[in-house]
Structures are given as structure tokens and as C-alpha cells.
Design a protein around this motif. Structure first.
Motif, PDB file in Angstrom:
ATOM      1  N   ASN A 438      -6.465   0.886   0.102  1.00 51.54           N
ATOM      2  CA  ASN A 438      -5.614   0.684   1.261  1.00 51.54           C
ATOM      3  C   ASN A 438      -6.147   0.864   2.557  1.00 51.54           C
ATOM      4  OD1 ASN A 438      -3.480   0.194  -0.864  1.00 51.54           O
ATOM      5  ND2 ASN A 438      -2.745   2.128  -0.784  1.00 51.54           N
ATOM      6  N   VAL A 439      -7.115   1.591   2.626  1.00 49.43           N
ATOM      7  CA  VAL A 439      -7.787   2.106   3.973  1.00 49.43           C
ATOM      8  C   VAL A 439      -9.440   1.999   3.746  1.00 49.43           C
ATOM      9  CG1 VAL A 439      -8.190   3.719   5.453  1.00 49.43           C
ATOM     10  CG2 VAL A 439      -5.948   3.705   4.551  1.00 49.43           C
ATOM     11  N   VAL A 440      -9.841   1.446   4.863  1.00 59.33           N
ATOM     12  CA  VAL A 440     -11.404   1.241   4.684  1.00 59.33           C
ATOM     13  C   VAL A 440     -12.013   2.001   6.060  1.00 59.33           C
ATOM     14  CG1 VAL A 440     -13.313  -0.527   4.826  1.00 59.33           C
ATOM     15  CG2 VAL A 440     -11.320  -0.779   3.413  1.00 59.33           C
ATOM     16  N   GLU A 583      -4.479  10.399   4.226  1.00 60.19           N
ATOM     17  CA  GLU A 583      -3.076  10.498   4.497  1.00 60.19           C
ATOM     18  C   GLU A 583      -2.556   9.264   4.472  1.00 60.19           C
ATOM     19  OE1 GLU A 583      -2.863  12.726   8.008  1.00 60.19           O
ATOM     20  OE2 GLU A 583      -3.365  14.525   7.185  1.00 60.19           O
ATOM     21  N   LEU A 584      -3.203   8.349   5.387  1.00 62.35           N
ATOM     22  CA  LEU A 584      -2.852   6.735   5.536  1.00 62.35           C
ATOM     23  C   LEU A 584      -2.605   5.877   4.293  1.00 62.35           C
ATOM     24  CD1 LEU A 584      -4.613   5.779   8.945  1.00 62.35           C
ATOM     25  CD2 LEU A 584      -2.110   6.408   8.795  1.00 62.35           C
ATOM     26  N   SER A 585      -3.729   6.234   3.471  1.00 54.73           N
ATOM     27  CA  SER A 585      -3.877   5.330   2.044  1.00 54.73           C
ATOM     28  C   SER A 585      -2.651   5.625   1.274  1.00 54.73           C
ATOM     29  CB  SER A 585      -5.159   5.750   1.487  1.00 54.73           C
ATOM     30  OG  SER A 585      -5.025   6.853   0.932  1.00 54.73           O
ATOM     31  N   GLU A 586      -2.146   7.009   1.500  1.00 57.64           N
ATOM     32  CA  GLU A 586      -1.157   7.386   0.251  1.00 57.64           C
ATOM     33  C   GLU A 586       0.292   7.194   0.836  1.00 57.64           C
ATOM     34  OE1 GLU A 586      -2.335  11.523   0.056  1.00 57.64           O
ATOM     35  OE2 GLU A 586      -4.174  10.847  -1.279  1.00 57.64           O
ATOM     36  N   LYS A 587       0.644   6.952   2.146  1.00 62.70           N
ATOM     37  CA  LYS A 587       1.851   6.947   2.662  1.00 62.70           C
ATOM     38  C   LYS A 587       2.070   5.510   3.287  1.00 62.70           C
ATOM     39  CE  LYS A 587       1.480   8.989   7.232  1.00 62.70           C
ATOM     40  NZ  LYS A 587       1.804  10.261   8.187  1.00 62.70           N
ATOM     41  N   ILE A 588       1.152   4.601   3.625  1.00 61.90           N
ATOM     42  CA  ILE A 588       1.550   3.536   4.526  1.00 61.90           C
ATOM     43  C   ILE A 588       1.533   2.337   3.369  1.00 61.90           C
ATOM     44  CG2 ILE A 588       0.873   2.075   6.234  1.00 61.90           C
ATOM     45  CD1 ILE A 588       1.872   4.689   7.154  1.00 61.90           C
TER      46      ILE A 588
END
Length: 642
Positions: A438-440, A583-588
Motif C-alpha cells: 500500500n505504501v512505497v 502506519e499509513l500502510s495499515e490504516k489508509i
């Protein structure tokens, strides 16, 4: 399995080859008949290893370990008796080489290699017992720095040994190529041979002053002109090579006698203090002169491409190995395959026809491939294995949970070369295809996220320059359109194309002492990968205008104050960036990311086609040439505004 190596001949090349093996954990027996040469080798090894320590490539323990792996001998018999591989590294004189090789073969039943740069393996194999174990292993000077190794098969050499030395070369950190048919000059020197002949004949025919031709080639970004290079390596060496090619390849190579009078007068170049030029304190004294394109880059490229097609026709090497050989053997950013992709078959044919008519040399005749208009077919036969390897070593990708991490690895400065752009594009394809993160995060090294574009790349015309700019723009634009959050983790230099890549990302983290900016206008360019439009959209026209027109480099601290950076970390940037990414990969939601990015970026008017067109227009002007030349020569440019 090769564990012990004997290097026969402890001169500059020999002891440097021994150093390469020792640094990679191999036991080495370094032999020379002359005790004084061994003593010089010991001093040379110490000096070279000290330089590696000073540059922090190894530590003192690494130096000690390397020296402990090397033993010294004055007897070939003693040096080779327990060796799994014996490498002959004596002067490039046939009689000397075969005498040494004969003695080696009488005292070992294992693999024997010659470090010859020109002499055919098959020619020397007659003096070697069991010639199926004899092959070429040609290192390039200096071996400690140059990556290429040509692994050369003689007519009687078993492919088993070719493959074994090919893999061994990889283990010692080299980039090997296979020379499957040992014609004189093998690959790299063979590609250069017609150029040597052209320059020799041009000198003899007084086509232009050598300094005028050298100045032209320096204006194209080369650090040294061709005649200066001839002086540097030695005119006698140049002529000896041409004579050998005259016997082995074509009588044309033996027809040029332009340097004979200089050689007779012992004016050999740098080593005698005078050749084509006078030399003082190790530097050529080149008279002031205008540039002359009576011999130009297109002439050289056409000859290289022509010779490359002949190597393919004769089964000497594959297109990929020819490209790698020229690139890494001549320390250039590209080889003839890359050049050919920017030219048409007709352009090459026309150049060769002109050269052949002007000089009357059969060597300049177009190859059968070019005559049949099959240049593209000959050069574009790439195996899947090679395609896969194109991205290997230039960037790395790994996954941690739902976070993907792209690490740029294109040298210490992470320059934005064609290869790095293609590798990044390929990696984006895989990320989209697998859709498992989800995030790179995109990061570089401690010295540079990326210090900008590779200005030494081959570009044949303004249209190609425009096309490259457009390609880079659209690769970066993909980042803004993907349903992933992209974080640029910025350390060290973040310049030019590297800064543009960072601007294409959604979030930028950095440290206070990073160096950020657009140097393009000081080189006769503009930011060409979307930066001229993304920066003003981010920080406003006024500040963006100041940064771009002044080519000012600002600190990470100032970039944070400008609003360029999203997060500024005073320490542990990798850990903090990864914490943010997780954090961003798990909640966004990726769906929310896609919609939000689309809405936010749509408010910014970006015309990438206009930017690419502007890049093409700049390429056609003289200011860009002057800017690049001044950059490479480390001086201030003298712009004329055209």
C-alpha cells in the motif's frame, strides 16, 4: 572448484590481478623471475590497499587479510604446482608469452589462462599441453577498478572451463563477457580497431590539426581527445596493435605509417615526454585551437556499430556481451547497441560509404548486416535472462509487510541514466501487477538520493533528447497516478532529475543537511522530468522561479521551511520513515489514496508535452554543449545565448 590462484608476472597488471583475487578471499601465488619486480609489486600492493582503506572501501583488517592471502615466488614451478588456476600476465610479446605458458603447462594439470589483450588464444595454444584447459581471461587496466573481464574461448578450449571462469569472474566482483571465437582484439579492442585506423590515416593525410580534433571530442564530453589518448598509451603501442591487426584481420591496418617518424625519433608520447604533443608533469601541452569535426562522433559510432555487426556475424560474441564489453571495458555509459538504437540503418551506411570513399580502405566497407538493412534484427536479440539482469544491481526492491522499498543503486551519485529510468519503470510495473503493498518508499544511499541526470549518455539528436525527457516525465507521472502512497526518503544530494523524482512522490522526508536543488539552468537546460511545473505548484511561482533560475542548492532545513518536505528528521531517518510508512500502510485505504491523489493532483495544471518539447529545443542550441563541457571540465561556462 577454484580456491588457489597463481599469477605469473608481478608487473603492474599482475600484482593488481593478484590483489583482486586476494580481496575476494582467494589464496594467490604471485610469481616473477626478477626479484626486483617482486619488491615493486609488494610496494604497489601496499600503496593500492592503502588507497582502498583511505576511501573506506576496506578497513585495516581487510588490508591485512588481503596481504595474508598473497605469497611471493621466483619460480613458476613452485607457484603453479598447487594452483587450481594459473594466469599468465607477462608482456604482450608472443615469444615471451608462449615460453611462459609452456613452462606453466609442464608443471600443472589444472586450468591455464592468459591475460592477453590481443593475441589469439588458439595461436598460443600450440605450446600448451592439453589445450582444452587453456583460455583467455583478459582483465582491463587497472584491474582493481575496471569491472570488465573478457573470457575467451580458443578453438580447442572446453566450454566447461569458459563457464567456470565466467562464474569465477562474477565471484570476484567483475562483469564478464564470453568471447566465443578468438579473433584478434577479441571484443573491446576489436571494436576500437577501425577508429585507430581512421585517426592514424587522418593524421597522415593532415585532415585537421590533432588539437582541433581533440578539442571537438572534448566538447562532446570526453575527458581526453583521441590523439591525446594515443600519446597517453604510447604511439608504439598503437602502431604495434595496428600491425598485429594487419596480419590477423585485414592488410588495411598495416598501411598507415603516419606515426613512424615520431617512433623512430623516440617520441612515443607521455612516457618519453613528447609524441604528438609535448608532455609536462604528466599532462599534454595542447596548443590552442578551434574545434574541427572533420572526424566526428558519428564517424566513430558508425565504425563501432559496423564492427559490432561483424562480431555478431562471425559468432564472436552476443549483442549483449558486446554492449557490456564496450561499456565496462572503455568505461563509458553506453556501447554500440545503445547508440544504434538512436540511429537508422541508412545513417550508418551513409557514414561508412563516405569514409570508405575518402580513405579508400576496405575495412570501412559496411558489413553484410548493414547492407541487408538488418541492423535492428542483429542488435535486438535479447534473451529473457539478459532482460532480467538489466535491472540487477541498479536498484533493489524488497517488501516489509505492506510497505515496498525501492533502493536506487546506480553508483555513488545514483545518476538518472537510461538504465535506471527503465529499471524504475519495470519495478513500477511489478508493483502494479502484484498489488501487494500500500505504501512505497524510494531511497538512495547516504551520499545521494540522486545527484541528477547522467550527462555523459549518448543522445543522437534533439528529437531523441525530447523523447528521453518525455519518457522520464511519464515514468514519474505514473507515481502520481498509482493507488499507492509514495514516500521519497531524501539524504545527501537531491539534485536535478533526483529532485524531480522526489517531487513526483506524495510525501518527502529528509534530514536538515541534505542538499536540494535544480542545477539545470547553469548547464544550459531546464528541469525536464516535470520539475518545472511540479515545484511551482508545490511552493508557488515566486520561490520556484528563484530556485530554478538561480540554480541554488538549499538545505533540507530550508526545503522544509519552503514546504517542499513533508517531514524533517534530525536522526534515524530510515527508521522514522519506515515507521510512518507502516502506519499509513495499515490504516489508509488504497481506494481512498487513488481518489484523493487524483483530485489533489488534478488541481495542478501540468503540461508534460510542452516541457519535453522545450528540452528538445534546448538540445539543438550551443549553450547546452558549452554547459555540459564546462561541467565535465570543472570550469565556468561561457554562454552566448544560442
Amino acid at each position: 572448484m577454484i580456491k588457489q590462484v597463481a599469477v605469473i608476472g608481478a608487473g603492474v597488471m599482475g600484482h593488481s590481478i593478484a590483489e583482486v583475487f586476494a580481496l575476494n578471499g582467494y589464496d594467490v601465488n604471485l610469481e616473477d623471475f626478477y626479484p626486483e619486480v617482486i619488491e615493486k609489486a609488494k610496494a604497489g600492493l601496499n600503496n593500492s590497499l592503502d588507497k582502498l582503506v583511505a576511501s573506506k572501501k576496506i578497513d585495516n583488517a581487510g588490508k591485512k587479510s588481503a596481504l595474508d592471502h598473497i605469497k611471493f615466488f621466483n619460480s613458476i614451478q613452485e607457484a603453479v604446482k598447487n594452483a587450481d588456476l594459473s594466469i599468465e600476465v607477462v608482456p604482450e610479446v608472443y615469444d615471451i608469452k608462449v615460453k611462459v605458458l609452456k613452462e606453466i603447462s609442464e608443471n600443472t594439470d589444472r586450468i591455464i589462462a592468459s591475460n592477453t589483450s590481443n593475441i589469439r588464444i588458439t595461436e598460443m595454444a600450440g605450446e600448451v599441453k592439453n589445450p582444452e584447459r587453456f583460455l583467455g581471461m583478459h582483465f582491463f587496466n587497472p584491474p582493481i577498478l575496471m569491472k570488465l573481464v573478457e573470457v575467451i574461448k580458443g578453438e580447442k578450449t572446453s566450454m566447461e572451463y569458459v563457464n567456470e571462469l565466467y562464474e569465477l569472474s562474477k565471484k570476484i566482483g567483475k562483469i564478464p563477457i564470453k568471447v566465443l571465437k578468438d579473433q584478434a582484439g577479441f571484443v573491446v579492442n576489436r571494436i576500437s580497431a577501425p577508429e585507430m585506423l581512421l585517426l592514424c590515416n587522418a593524421y597522415g593525410n593532415k585532415v585537421a590539426k590533432p588539437e582541433a580534433i581533440d578539442n571537438y571530442f572534448k566538447s562532446q564530453g570526453l575527458p581526453m581527445g583521441p590523439y591525446q589518448l594515443f600519446d597517453y598509451v604510447g604511439l608504439d603501442t598503437v602502431v604495434d596493435s595496428l600491425k598485429y591487426y594487419g596480419k590477423e584481420l585485414s592488410p588495411d591496418y598495416g598501411k598507415c605509417h603516419a606515426f613512424d617518424s615520431l617512433i623512430e625519433a623516440k617520441k612515443l608520447g607521455a612516457k618519453t615526454g613528447e609524441g604528438i604533443y609535448k608532455w609536462e608533469n604528466g599532462k599534454a601541452v595542447i596548443p590552442p585551437s578551434e574545434e574541427s569535426d572533420k572526424i566526428n562522433l558519428m564517424d566513430m559510432f558508425a565504425l563501432e556499430i559496423n564492427e559490432a555487426t561483424r562480431l555478431i556475424e562471425d559468432g564472436v560474441a552476443t549483442p549483449d556481451d558486446i554492449e557490456a564489453g564496450v561499456k565496462y571495458g572503455l568505461n563509458r555509459p553506453f556501447g554500440p547497441i545503445t547508440v544504434a538504437n538512436g540511429l537508422s540503418n541508412d545513417e550508418v551506411l551513409e557514414t561508412l560509404d563516405r569514409l570508405q570513399k575518402q580513405y579508400g580502405l576496405e575495412v570501412f566497407q559496411p558489413s553484410n548486416t548493414l547492407k541487408a538493412h538488418k541492423l535492428r534484427e542483429a542488435f535486438n536479440k535479447k534473451s529473457e535472462e539478459i532482460k532480467k539482469e538489466e535491472t540487477t544491481g541498479i536498484l533493489d526492491y524488497k517488501i516489509d509487510g505492506k510497505v515496498g522499498i525501492i533502493t536506487l543503486m546506480n553508483g555513488k551519485n545514483n545518476l538518472m541514466s537510461f538504465e535506471l529510468l527503465k529499471a524504475l519503470d519495470h519495478q513500477l510495473n511489478l508493483i502494479e501487477e502484484k498489488n501487494n503493498v500500500n505504501v512505497v518508499i524510494i531511497r538512495g544511499n547516504d551520499r545521494a538520493f540522486s545527484a541528477g541526470a547522467d550527462l555523459s549518455q549518448f543522445i543522437s539528436n534533439p528529437f531523441m533528447f525530447m523523447k528521453i525527457a518525455s519518457t522520464g516525465e511519464h515514468i514519474f507521472d505514473r507515481i502520481t497516478g498509482m493507488n499507492k502512497i509514495f514516500i521519497a526518503e531524501l539524504k545527501g544530494y537531491v539534485l536535478g532529475g533526483g529532485f524531480e523524482l522526489a517531487l513526483a512522490c506524495d510525501i518527502r522526508t529528509s534530514v536538515p543537511d541534505s542538499v536540494i536543488g535544480f542545477p539545470e539552468t547553469s548547464l544550459g537546460l531546464i528541469p525536464g522530468y516535470g520539475g518545472s511545473q511540479r515545484l511551482p505548484n508545490l511552493i508557488g511561482i515566486s520561490r520556484a522561479m528563484d530556485m530554478i533560475l538561480s540554480s541554488e542548492r538549499i538545505t533540507g532545513q530550508k526545503a522544509y521551511e519552503y514546504g517542499i518536505l513533508t517531514r524533517l528528521y534530525t536522526e534515524n531517518i530510515e527508521e522514522n520513515t519506515m515507521k510512518l510508512a507502516k502506519e499509513l500502510s495499515e490504516k489508509i485505504s488504497p481506494a481512498s489514496v487513488y481518489v484523493a491523489k487524483r483530485l489533489i493532483y488534478s488541481t495542478a495544471k501540468i503540461n508534460l508535452d510542452e516541457e519535453a518539447l522545450s528540452m528538445g529545443m534546448l538540445y539543438a542550441g550551443n549553450d547546452l554543449k558549452e554547459g555540459v563541457r564546462a561541467f565535465l571540465e570543472k570550469r565556468k561556462p561561457d554562454y552566448k545565448g544560442n
